[in-house]
Design a protein around this motif. Structure first.
Motif, PDB file in Angstrom:
ATOM      1  N   GLU A  79      -3.862  -1.746   2.255  1.00  0.00           N
ATOM      2  CA  GLU A  79      -2.534  -2.206   2.626  1.00  0.00           C
ATOM      3  C   GLU A  79      -2.229  -3.591   2.061  1.00  0.00           C
ATOM      4  N   MET A  80      -3.291  -4.373   1.886  1.00  0.00           N
ATOM      5  CA  MET A  80      -3.100  -5.767   1.531  1.00  0.00           C
ATOM      6  C   MET A  80      -2.858  -5.989   0.042  1.00  0.00           C
ATOM      7  N   ALA A  81      -3.182  -4.999  -0.771  1.00  0.00           N
ATOM      8  CA  ALA A  81      -3.108  -5.223  -2.203  1.00  0.00           C
ATOM      9  C   ALA A  81      -1.663  -5.467  -2.623  1.00  0.00           C
ATOM     10  N   PRO A  82      -1.445  -6.421  -3.538  1.00  0.00           N
ATOM     11  CA  PRO A  82      -0.075  -6.719  -3.943  1.00  0.00           C
ATOM     12  C   PRO A  82       0.517  -5.595  -4.787  1.00  0.00           C
ATOM     13  N   ARG A  83       1.820  -5.604  -4.842  1.00  0.00           N
ATOM     14  CA  ARG A  83       2.540  -4.551  -5.528  1.00  0.00           C
ATOM     15  C   ARG A  83       2.158  -4.471  -7.008  1.00  0.00           C
ATOM     16  N   ASP A  84       1.986  -5.618  -7.625  1.00  0.00           N
ATOM     17  CA  ASP A  84       1.687  -5.600  -9.057  1.00  0.00           C
ATOM     18  C   ASP A  84       0.370  -4.907  -9.345  1.00  0.00           C
ATOM     19  N   LEU A  85      -0.611  -5.205  -8.534  1.00  0.00           N
ATOM     20  CA  LEU A  85      -1.920  -4.583  -8.735  1.00  0.00           C
ATOM     21  C   LEU A  85      -1.822  -3.085  -8.524  1.00  0.00           C
ATOM     22  N   LYS A  86      -1.129  -2.708  -7.488  1.00  0.00           N
ATOM     23  CA  LYS A  86      -0.982  -1.278  -7.215  1.00  0.00           C
ATOM     24  C   LYS A  86      -0.247  -0.595  -8.353  1.00  0.00           C
ATOM     25  N   ALA A  87       0.814  -1.265  -8.835  1.00  0.00           N
ATOM     26  CA  ALA A  87       1.598  -0.649  -9.900  1.00  0.00           C
ATOM     27  C   ALA A  87       0.737  -0.458 -11.152  1.00  0.00           C
ATOM     28  N   TYR A  88      -0.107  -1.443 -11.434  1.00  0.00           N
ATOM     29  CA  TYR A  88      -0.957  -1.337 -12.615  1.00  0.00           C
ATOM     30  C   TYR A  88      -1.853  -0.112 -12.527  1.00  0.00           C
ATOM     31  N   TYR A  89      -2.457   0.081 -11.362  1.00  0.00           N
ATOM     32  CA  TYR A  89      -3.368   1.212 -11.233  1.00  0.00           C
ATOM     33  C   TYR A  89      -2.616   2.529 -11.091  1.00  0.00           C
ATOM     34  N   ALA A  90      -1.449   2.476 -10.468  1.00  0.00           N
ATOM     35  CA  ALA A  90      -0.658   3.708 -10.382  1.00  0.00           C
ATOM     36  C   ALA A  90      -0.305   4.179 -11.780  1.00  0.00           C
ATOM     37  N   PHE A  91       0.034   3.221 -12.631  1.00  0.00           N
ATOM     38  CA  PHE A  91       0.339   3.583 -14.012  1.00  0.00           C
ATOM     39  C   PHE A  91      -0.850   4.276 -14.655  1.00  0.00           C
ATOM     40  N   HIS A 131      13.856   3.409 -24.756  1.00  0.00           N
ATOM     41  CA  HIS A 131      14.237   4.679 -25.377  1.00  0.00           C
ATOM     42  C   HIS A 131      13.283   5.108 -26.475  1.00  0.00           C
ATOM     43  N   ASP A 132      12.009   4.940 -26.231  1.00  0.00           N
ATOM     44  CA  ASP A 132      11.070   5.439 -27.230  1.00  0.00           C
ATOM     45  C   ASP A 132      10.428   6.748 -26.756  1.00  0.00           C
ATOM     46  N   GLY A 133      11.002   7.327 -25.735  1.00  0.00           N
ATOM     47  CA  GLY A 133      10.537   8.653 -25.345  1.00  0.00           C
ATOM     48  C   GLY A 133       9.285   8.656 -24.506  1.00  0.00           C
ATOM     49  N   ARG A 134       8.854   7.504 -24.054  1.00  0.00           N
ATOM     50  CA  ARG A 134       7.690   7.450 -23.180  1.00  0.00           C
ATOM     51  C   ARG A 134       7.790   6.182 -22.330  1.00  0.00           C
ATOM     52  N   LEU A 135       7.060   6.146 -21.242  1.00  0.00           N
ATOM     53  CA  LEU A 135       7.127   4.986 -20.357  1.00  0.00           C
ATOM     54  C   LEU A 135       5.971   4.055 -20.660  1.00  0.00           C
ATOM     55  N   SER A 136       6.294   2.819 -20.933  1.00  0.00           N
ATOM     56  CA  SER A 136       5.226   1.829 -21.070  1.00  0.00           C
ATOM     57  C   SER A 136       4.936   1.261 -19.683  1.00  0.00           C
ATOM     58  N   LEU A 137       3.920   0.430 -19.639  1.00  0.00           N
ATOM     59  CA  LEU A 137       3.568  -0.176 -18.345  1.00  0.00           C
ATOM     60  C   LEU A 137       4.741  -0.983 -17.799  1.00  0.00           C
ATOM     61  N   GLU A 138       5.444  -1.653 -18.704  1.00  0.00           N
ATOM     62  CA  GLU A 138       6.562  -2.471 -18.238  1.00  0.00           C
ATOM     63  C   GLU A 138       7.676  -1.628 -17.661  1.00  0.00           C
ATOM     64  N   ASP A 139       7.987  -0.538 -18.357  1.00  0.00           N
ATOM     65  CA  ASP A 139       9.003   0.365 -17.820  1.00  0.00           C
ATOM     66  C   ASP A 139       8.608   0.806 -16.421  1.00  0.00           C
ATOM     67  N   PHE A 140       7.350   1.158 -16.340  1.00  0.00           N
ATOM     68  CA  PHE A 140       6.857   1.684 -15.069  1.00  0.00           C
ATOM     69  C   PHE A 140       6.959   0.634 -13.975  1.00  0.00           C
ATOM     70  N   GLN A 141       6.531  -0.587 -14.336  1.00  0.00           N
ATOM     71  CA  GLN A 141       6.570  -1.651 -13.324  1.00  0.00           C
ATOM     72  C   GLN A 141       7.990  -1.973 -12.921  1.00  0.00           C
TER      73      GLN A 141
END
Lengths: 187, 902
Positions: free
Chosen positions: A100-112, A160-170
């Motif tokens: 629960e404590m992990a910050p959003r950025d860390l979670k987003a990185y691993y979710a990606f 618009h390159d047809g795929r999601l980069s980490l930044e798009d995802f974040q």
């Protein structure tokens, strides 16, 4: 109390507390969970940092993971070699990120990383199809799946390159109201 | 200790920076300023000139914070010794790494004799951790000038920061552990070098204390997390039933906490002082059971109705005496009673609004959520908490349905014929529900009226006495399922359906409650009108008693026994008893519903399924689902009742605390044993604030009748702490007049002047208007900024796709070269260079930062692995994506930017 000092040294516990979002008690609980998975494999003494891996077949049977459609991906992302076999360190890492404590950025990185099925650092249409199929257990037909993937790319793909980069995802996940509450495993 | 360091740094930072700007080599300047410097240090200063170069570089990168140069000169020797001493001490302390440390200490001790050599050793240590300083600085970095010291200081802080943020780094554990160990060693090694020379022992002591303090804080945090009650139970429920059911239990727990505080307030300030210091039971009429009731006062059936001895106890308003002060503490009980009644509401309002505000702060901007429907469904719809295969099955199903729904929405396939039907059904459903509401309202009114007739009669049965409570509980029991059945017509999404359901049941309960209150108020008015005659009767009785003829005049007559004094009906206690009864019957009905409706049904379905002609589990009765809306509203209205009743029955909160405690355990057990997860599992997204909103509304609505009775009804003449006063709030006036100096009374009177109050209210309205408009304009500018960021990102991306290829080539080339680390690290930064000159400058400086040092300690990671790390977690749109989140230099440079103002 006596037990925990035979498993880890005091320094080890302190270091783990610095490296994860867990308290000492939780670390011990996680260790016992880990140990329960393979009692014959995992030693009762971790002071000398033994190199033990629990195979994915056992990790995947944990009640926290066994119903998760992405359990294999989770195990692969957090294991060292990407094969899903986990050491205790990997195990702690996994639940620390999912805590629960992990910050959003860390979670987003691993979710990606979890949703990036082919490990090419981009979520491409194929990855999305995998995700949808796993989420719906293949109940959608091919047309619907491709429509959904198209829509997702349309929404979240900033360049618009047809795929999601980490930044798009974040960028996308930053706005998701439920991400923090759902990307979270309690132990 | 950090203050100390900062202070030092600040003192010197300005000076050094000034020098850097003027461009002259720092050491030359300094030698002119302080000719009295000791001879021994000359050797160091000569190469120090050369050290100015890395120093400048440093200044560009982060902020150099050398210790005060002047003091440093004097302290240096002391510090060197301290360093060695510290080393020795730490070596002795830490047995695990003892050998390695001791070796290093020994080498240090050897080298201490020639200062230059020692510096070399220090510098080597330094280099180990900071490989970012390139070859040029290494060649002339053989001295330990102020810059180096400053750098060490800087680094120690960085390392500390690193240790603090280690857990949120996206690294594998092995790397985290290694980095942690390295950073800790570094900090431990050099921390001693930074203390003051004079108060060395004090400094060491403080360091020890700081460590102990940190450990204590961590232990305390551990302890605190253990103290959160029912955490495991709720986790269990959450994994079985999803977050929406768990949200009810979290709400229940929160409510329990609030009630504990209220309980402490009322018990600590009203009930306990009264029991300890007030007049004992039986001393005055209001504290005595009347003669007529005496024989039955201890019967259980009487006690169960809160009559008899319970009615004349400290649990109710009527027991309290109107003495201004009680006991040897001269405790002003009436005043305390009034203030506690006010502060119960004050505290509740504050806590509800505060938790609402903190809930809204947590949620992100809502405006853009519509843009990402499919993405959110794809990436955030799976609830990772689910650990139960049944729940997982329903979740799969619900995700599939939601995808299909969205697809259907997206394709805009028109279901015209259905739209009309749905509309018709929804109107019909609302009509039916309004009918139900009106019916239940009338029923309650009727029953309450009838009960007033019953109360005038003698020999009424148990049913007749409790008719109101029974009817209200039955309505509360049967109406919500009825509404749910009707709501099935409407075919809403369950989350919206839940809100509708909540709203309807809320209306039902509210209607019931207010009908009940109106009827009660009628009753109170009736009692008040009778009061005057009773008062006369009392007077006459006493008068005749004392002046009766036929008594021996020489002996004073013993006072009338308190049980014999005729007394009024004490409407406050009657109201309190009504609320008390309602609470208890509500609790019992809830428990019986759970037992019968959930548990027995589950048992029946489970065991009769073996010998039944159809499948009971899948077919008609099946298992019950957990009724979130009904339970939440039951809790909220129960709380409303507590708020209303607690003024007239101080013991009510205690009963409520018990109720919440038992219902926590009972419902946890019931939900785990006899309920099944919802057919369509849904998240409890922000409905928590919805609960809070309802609670706030109920709080406000329950404040109204209490405020009305306090402000406009006269208190009973012979019971309660305010008896004999015209209005209850007169107690404040009395206190101001008697206990405060006169000028304060004047001030209060002045403040109470409408001429002052009306402008104050106007001012508040103006402030609200102003703040509202400010927040509007802020949100508008927020939206504009977001648009700008979006645009910037698009431009950036198009550049990046071009640039990315070029840099990829670069990286391959440079990976073979000598200066791998720094070049490679500049890679992600190069991308953003075209943004603007200033930005690229800062980024370039960052490239020299310890990001390099941290990675350079190990083997050079491959580029593919490196890139995502360096820009991953901190990358936010528009803030220049090449900014590592926990970049230790960033905050340092932020500080340094502020420092010159000092």
């Amino acid at each position: 109390m006596g037990n925990k000092h035979t498993v880890f040294t005091h320094e080890q516990l302190e270091a783990y507390q610095d490296c994860t979002f867990f308290t000492r008690k939780e670390i011990m609980r996680l260790y016992y969970r880990y140990q329960d998975l393979a009692p014959q494999l995992v030693p009762l003494d971790y002071t000398s940092c033994p190199d033990v891996k629990v195979p994915y077949e056992l990790i995947g049977t944990m009640p926290e993971l066994k119903d998760n459609p992405f359990r294999q991906r989770i195990a692969q992302v957090f294991s060292e070699d990407g094969d899903g076999h986990m050491t205790l360190d990997n195990f702690l890492d996994m639940f620390s990120v999912m805590s629960e404590m992990a910050p959003r950025d860390l979670k987003a990185y691993y979710a990606f990383k979890i949703y990036d099925f082919n490990n090419d650092d981009y979520i491409c249409a194929w990855d999305l199809e995998q995700t949808v199929t796993k989420l719906t257990r293949g109940e959608l037909n091919a047309e619907e799946v491709s429509l959904v993937c198209e829509k997702v790319l349309d929404e979240a793909d900033g360049d618009h390159d047809g795929r999601l980069s980490l930044e798009d995802f974040q960028n996308m996940i930053l706005r998701a109201p439920d991400f923090l509450s759902t990307f979270h495993i309690r132990i | 200790m950090s203050h100390q360091l900062k202070g030092q740094g600040e003192e010197a930072g300005g000076g050094v920076r000034g020098r850097a700007r003027s461009g002259s080599p720092g050491t030359g300047d300094r030698s002119r300023k302080r000719p009295s410097r000791k001879q021994t240090y000359k050797a160091e200063d000569a190469p120090g000139r050369c050290g100015a170069q890395p120093g400048q570089k440093e200044r560009a990168g982060g902020s150099p914070r050398p210790g005060s140069p002047r003091r440093k000169q004097a302290e240096r020797r002391g510090r060197q010794e301290q360093l060695g001493e510290r080393e020795r001490r730490s070596a002795a302390e830490r047995t695990s790494e003892g050998r390695r440390k001791r070796d290093r200490t020994a080498s240090l001790r050897e080298q201490r004799a020639p200062p230059k050599k020692e510096n070399e050793a220090m510098w080597k240590q330094l280099k180990k951790h900071r490989s970012s300083s390139s070859a040029s600085s290494a060649s002339c970095g053989e001295s330990l000038s102020e810059e180096e010291l400053a750098r060490i200081l800087e680094q120690v802080e960085d390392k500390k920061k690193l240790i603090a943020t280690m857990r949120s780094k996206p690294w594998p554990m092995a790397r985290k552990l290694a980095e942690l160990r390295e950073a800790q060693e570094f900090v431990e090694k050099y921390e001693g070098a930074l203390g003051k020379g004079k108060g060395k022992r004090l400094y060491a002591c403080r360091m020890l204390m700081a460590k102990k303090w940190a450990k204590f804080k961590r232990d305390f945090d551990n302890f605190k997390t253990q103290c959160i009650p029912w955490e495991m139970k709720i986790k269990d429920i959450e994994s079985h039933f999803g977050s929406s059911v768990a949200s009810y239990f979290i709400f229940l727990r929160w409510m329990y906490g609030v009630n504990l505080v209220l309980f402490g307030l009322i018990f600590g300030l009203v009930i306990i002082p009264e029991v300890l210091m007030g007049m004992p039971y039986g001393s005055i009429p209001r504290k005595t059971v009347p003669r007529a009731e005496e024989e039955k006062a201890m019967d259980f059936s009487v006690l169960w109705d809160f009559e008899g001895y319970i009615k004349y106890s400290a649990l109710f308003y009527g027991y309290y005496n109107n003495q201004r002060t009680i006991g040897w503490l001269r405790y002003r009980l009436p005043m305390a009673y009034f203030m506690v009644g006010v502060s119960v509401f004050g505290y509740s309002l504050m806590i509800v609004i505060r938790s609402m505000a903190s809930n809204t702060q947590g949620s992100t901007s809502e405006g853009e959520n519509d843009n990402f429907t499919f993405s959110f469904k794809m990436f955030t719809s799976w609830d990772y908490l689910i650990g139960n295969s049944e729940t997982a099955d329903s979740k799969y199903a619900s995700i599939t349905t939601s995808f299909k729904e969205s697809i259907v929405d997206e394709q805009e396939s028109n279901k015209e014929e259905n739209v009309h039907l749905t509309r018709f059904l929804r109107v019909l459903a609302n009509f039916l529900i309004i009918c139900c509401l009106c019916g239940s309202g009338y029923l309650i009114y009727f029953v309450v009226k009838r009960s007033q007739e019953f109360s005038k009669m003698q020999n009424i049965s148990w049913y007749e006495r409790n008719e109101v409570e029974i009817v209200m509980s039955l309505l509360g029991m049967f109406c919500p399922p009825l509404f749910e059945t009707i709501a099935a017509l409407e075919n809403y999404h369950p989350r919206i359906g839940l809100k509708w359901q909540l709203g309807r049941i809320f209306a039902l309960f509210l209607g019931n409650l207010y009908t009940f209150l109106l009827a009660l108020m009628d009753d109170v008015h009736l009692k008040l009108s009778n009061e005057e005659t009773i008062k006369n009767i009392t007077h006459w009785t006493l008068f005749h008693y004392y002046n009766a003829s036929g008594w021996n005049e020489s002996v004073p007559r013993p006072p009338l026994h308190p049980a014999d004094v005729p007394r009024g009906s004490c409407w406050e206690t009657a109201v309190g008893i009504e609320f008390m009864r309602l609470t208890v019957s509500d609790m019992l009905v809830t428990y019986i519903t759970i037992l019968l409706g959930d548990f027995l049904r589950a048992c029946f379905v489970r065991f009769m399924n073996y010998c039944w002609c159809w499948d009971l589990e899948a077919g008609f009765p099946s298992y019950a689902e957990f009724d979130i809306s009904g339970n939440v509203l039951g809790l909220i209205f129960n709380q409303g009742m507590i708020w209303m009743g607690s003024f007239y029955a101080p013991g009510l909160v205690g009963i409520n605390v018990l109720r919440l405690l038992t219902s926590m355990y009972f419902q946890c057990w019931a939900v785990m044993s006899s309920n099944v997860p919802h057919e369509r599992v849904f998240k409890a997204s922000r409905s928590n604030n919805f609960y809070m909103g309802l609670l706030l509304l109920v709080l406000f609505l329950s404040l109204l009748p209490v405020a009305y009775t306090i402000m406009s009804l006269p208190p009973s003449f012979d019971c309660g702490p305010f008896s004999g006063k015209n209005r209850m709030y007169d107690v404040i006036q009395e206190t101001i007049e008697n206990d405060f100096p006169t000028f304060l009374g004047k001030i209060f009177a002045f403040l109470g002047n409408p001429g002052l109050i009306i402008p104050a209210i106007l001012l508040m309205f103006l402030a609200i208007y102003y703040l509202n408009s400010v927040s509007k304009s802020l949100s508008r500018s927020n939206a504009q900024l977001r648009k700008k960021i979006q645009a910037l990102r698009e431009i950036e991306k198009s550049h990046k796709s071009v640039k990315g290829r070029a840099t990829a080539r670069d990286s391959e080339e440079t990976a073979n070269g000598n200066s791998k680390n720094s070049t490679q690290l500049q890679l992600p930064k190069e991308r953003t260079m075209h943004h603007s000159a200033s930005q690229s400058q800062t980024l370039d400086q960052k490239a020299q930062g310890p990001e390099a040092s941290s990675s350079a300690g190990k083997a050079v990671p491959p580029a593919s692995q490196h890139l995502p790390i360096s820009r991953s977690p901190g990358a936010r749109p528009g803030s220049g994506q090449a900014r590592p989140q926990a970049h230790p230099w960033r905050s340092a440079s932020g500080k340094s930017a502020q420092r010159p103002h000092h």
